[in-house]
Design an enzyme around this catalytic site. Sequence first.
Site: not given
Ligand code: T46
Length: 131
Positions: A48
């Site tokens: 993303h």
């Molecule tokens: C990024 C990369 C480096 C939350 O509820 N609070 C939070 O602060 C974050 C970061 C995520 N979430 C929830 C949203 C999703 O349901 O945790 C779940 C996993 O998040 P996501 O799939 O976006 O995780 P990554 O590892 O793909 O991405 C993360 C960050 O979301 C993003 O901002 O830049 O790490």
Amino acid sequence: MYKNVSFKEITDQRGSLVALEQGIEIPFDMKRVYFIYGVGGDDRRGLHAHRNLKQLMVCVSGNCKVLLDDGGEKVVVSLNSPSKGITVNSMVWREMYDFSEGCVLMVVADDIYRECDYIRDYELFQEELKK
Ligand code: T46
């Protein structure tokens, strides 16, 4: 798109310490810190971009790779030290992969979590870059 950053290590016979202070090592107002860990070696995260968010990424344990793509250029950065990291601008597509066993990726962000800031579709990312 991104910048390498290095932090001072304070080392003595007991080991090392790194401190990150807002306005010095962290070049933005810090609103949130989160950690990513327990990721399998074949798993890929990220995929993303953020419309506005700026972040600092540091592997505080182990190592992983980060693919960064601003729509024109693609670079792969290895994060492998608790005293080195990267700052990543907004509107950069990111993918984290090749997580080592025990890897802990720490991310410092300049805003709270807002799902509306995410662009999770690569074609939409390219369209928004043109605006
Ligand atoms: C990024 C990369 C480096 C939350 O509820 N609070 C939070 O602060 C974050 C970061 C995520 N979430 C929830 C949203 C999703 O349901 O945790 C779940 C996993 O998040 P996501 O799939 O976006 O995780 P990554 O590892 O793909 O991405 C993360 C960050 O979301 C993003 O901002 O830049 O790490």
